[in-house]
Enzyme design. Sequence first.
Site, PDB file in Angstrom:
ATOM      1  N   THR A  25      21.188  86.360   0.754  1.00  0.00           N
ATOM      2  CA  THR A  25      20.165  85.567   1.446  1.00  0.00           C
ATOM      3  C   THR A  25      20.837  84.575   2.383  1.00  0.00           C
ATOM      4  OG1 THR A  25      18.568  85.809  -0.334  1.00  0.00           O
ATOM      5  CG2 THR A  25      18.334  83.857   1.046  1.00  0.00           C
ATOM      6  N   HIS A 174      15.057  96.379  -4.909  1.00  0.00           N
ATOM      7  CA  HIS A 174      15.592  95.192  -5.603  1.00  0.00           C
ATOM      8  C   HIS A 174      14.880  95.035  -6.948  1.00  0.00           C
ATOM      9  CE1 HIS A 174      17.268  91.421  -6.531  1.00  0.00           C
ATOM     10  NE2 HIS A 174      17.121  90.781  -5.389  1.00  0.00           N
ATOM     11  N   ASN A 177      17.725  90.159 -10.687  1.00  0.00           N
ATOM     12  CA  ASN A 177      17.790  88.710 -10.441  1.00  0.00           C
ATOM     13  C   ASN A 177      16.488  87.935 -10.642  1.00  0.00           C
ATOM     14  OD1 ASN A 177      20.461  89.135  -9.933  1.00  0.00           O
ATOM     15  ND2 ASN A 177      20.272  89.098  -7.703  1.00  0.00           N
ATOM     16  N   TYR A 179      13.373  88.623  -9.911  1.00  0.00           N
ATOM     17  CA  TYR A 179      12.267  88.774  -8.957  1.00  0.00           C
ATOM     18  C   TYR A 179      11.221  89.760  -9.507  1.00  0.00           C
ATOM     19  CZ  TYR A 179      15.314  85.867  -6.214  1.00  0.00           C
ATOM     20  OH  TYR A 179      16.098  84.814  -5.822  1.00  0.00           O
ATOM     21  N   ASN A 234      16.810  82.572 -12.422  1.00  0.00           N
ATOM     22  CA  ASN A 234      15.349  82.588 -12.248  1.00  0.00           C
ATOM     23  C   ASN A 234      14.615  82.663 -13.589  1.00  0.00           C
ATOM     24  OD1 ASN A 234      15.164  82.189  -9.458  1.00  0.00           O
ATOM     25  ND2 ASN A 234      15.521  84.364  -9.037  1.00  0.00           N
TER      26      ASN A 234
HETATM   27  C1  PHB Z   1      18.402  83.735  -3.403  1.00  0.00           C
HETATM   28  O1  PHB Z   1      17.938  83.584  -2.280  1.00  0.00           O
HETATM   29  O2  PHB Z   1      18.716  82.771  -4.106  1.00  0.00           O
HETATM   30  C2  PHB Z   1      18.564  85.080  -3.926  1.00  0.00           C
HETATM   31  C3  PHB Z   1      17.916  86.131  -3.303  1.00  0.00           C
HETATM   32  C4  PHB Z   1      18.055  87.407  -3.806  1.00  0.00           C
HETATM   33  C5  PHB Z   1      18.824  87.613  -4.924  1.00  0.00           C
HETATM   34  C6  PHB Z   1      19.464  86.572  -5.543  1.00  0.00           C
HETATM   35  C7  PHB Z   1      19.333  85.307  -5.035  1.00  0.00           C
HETATM   36  O3  PHB Z   1      18.932  88.824  -5.437  1.00  0.00           O
END
Ligand code: PHB
Length: 362
Positions: A25, A174, A177, A179, A234
Amino acid sequence: MTDLFSPITAGPFDLPHRVVMAPMTRNRAEEGNAPHSLNAKYYKQRSDAALIITEATQVCPEGMGYPGTPGIHSDAQIDGWRAVTDAVHETGGRIILQLWHVGRISHPDLQPGGTEPVAPSAIQPAGEAMTLSGMKPFVTPRALETAELPALVETYRTAAKNADMAGFDGVEVHGANGYLLDQFTRDSTNKRDDVYGGSVENRCRLPLEITDAVVDVWGADRVGYRISPFQPYNDISDSDPEATFCYLTTELAKRNLVYLHMVEMGGNEETGDFLSGRNKLFAKLRDLWPNTLITNGGYDRAKADAVIGGGLADMVSFGAPYLANPDLAERLHSGAAYNEPDRATFYGGSAKGYTDYPFLGD
Ligand code: PHB
């Protein structure tokens, strides 16, 4: 002995080495969250990677969780990405788009109409969201209705088609992490009582339906999937990561995706390091995965050679080192020193700390 610089064929990709640029990111999209010429320059500079995996890119406005992240749901975004892929292809690179929905890791300030973010269940994450007016506590998300999920699958299908129009070489789903897809997969965030929650089969249902839709568009040999079985980032966890990720990996393997992209983060501390093979779940997933396995997590040349030479992974993705070294593959190959990444310019801003890191010989 196979090492980081042994050529490899992954699906349709004949690759000169095994150095992958990890998704990062950078929050530098422009008006309408569309990529622009500076982003094209950044990726083009890094096209010595065997594969570039783009920064996470939202599939719809509701999938956004940070300011300035790009999308793949509007014409302007498709056009912006087209300039990026053209630039990378000009120098012979290959670039994969990472398809993203943040789920509950967002804030009403970033959502269309200022509504709550969506998630599998109405469970507020610990921590704060990055909004345009600073950090704000996460809110309790709205649990998606069962009847809304088919449309979400179609959203990913459309995003996958858009990625094709934008000239990418493939897409990565994705699933990592913390999400949205990880929120469905792991049981700390999925407390649903419909067919999308409860058993591991049910928790993996939406991620797999989405994968199938994306494969319909691209063919399995141009679709990868990212997981992070150990990652607590997260505010996410699973009561039985082995059962969850062995099932998911087995199902992804049945679909014959080109690669599985593993985030090691969190695994070393809890279960022993990956290189030594002492991480039993990592070794199990390797055994369940017949195609290319890309691993990620603080690698240098020696460690990358060891993990590939030992057969635990086939390729290694590099994050911060790629951010700071546009010619990272060359430096890894020659043993040259690295530029140090500057954390202050990781997220947002302009060319500084983005396209101004020197190449060897500059
Ligand atoms: C972030 O923006 O913090 C971020 C985005 C995508 C990821 C991990 C972290 O897979």
